[in-house]
Enzyme design. Structure first.
Site, PDB file in Angstrom:
ATOM      1  N   ARG A 107       0.832  -1.215   0.000  1.00 29.17           N
ATOM      2  CA  ARG A 107       0.000   0.000   0.000  1.00 29.17           C
ATOM      3  C   ARG A 107       0.863   1.260   0.000  1.00 29.17           C
ATOM      4  NH1 ARG A 107      -3.936  -0.882   4.870  1.00 29.17           N
ATOM      5  NH2 ARG A 107      -1.984  -1.706   5.656  1.00 29.17           N
ATOM      6  N   ASN A 125      -6.495  -2.806   1.405  1.00 32.69           N
ATOM      7  CA  ASN A 125      -6.378  -4.262   1.528  1.00 32.69           C
ATOM      8  C   ASN A 125      -7.768  -4.874   1.492  1.00 32.69           C
ATOM      9  OD1 ASN A 125      -3.605  -4.349   1.762  1.00 32.69           O
ATOM     10  ND2 ASN A 125      -3.588  -4.525   3.980  1.00 32.69           N
TER      11      ASN A 125
END
Length: 89
Positions: free
Chosen positions: A17, A35
């Site tokens: 990320r 996620n």
């Protein structure tokens, strides 16, 4: 241009990320990264088509600790007008 991307493989717990945020900001894109419960990562990005293509190529590689096995990409003309690029929880 708007794109929705699902990245599969070893992409959680490896800095993916953060990597996506850095690359999106490098390309001047807006949107978010998140996620998913199945272990994949969902990315929404908006910007110029050429920049999005370059960004997607970066996502296919990912950070050093990741191992991307599959990437699904869906382009759309309809933008949502995100102001920046962030992590969505």
């Amino acid at each position: 241009m708007h794109v929705e991307i699902i990245v599969q493989g070893v992409v959680q717990g490896v800095g993916y990320r953060f990597f996506a945020i850095q690359k999106a900001r490098d390309y001047g894109l807006t949107g978010y990264v998140q996620n998913l419960p199945d272990g994949s990562v969902f990315v929404v990005a908006e910007g110029e088509k050429g920049l999005l293509d370059d960004f997607i190529n970066e996502l296919k590689i990912g950070p050093r600790a990741s191992k991307v096995t599959k990437i699904d990409v869906k382009f759309s003309e309809k933008e949502k007008g995100y102001k920046n690029f962030s992590v969505k929880f």
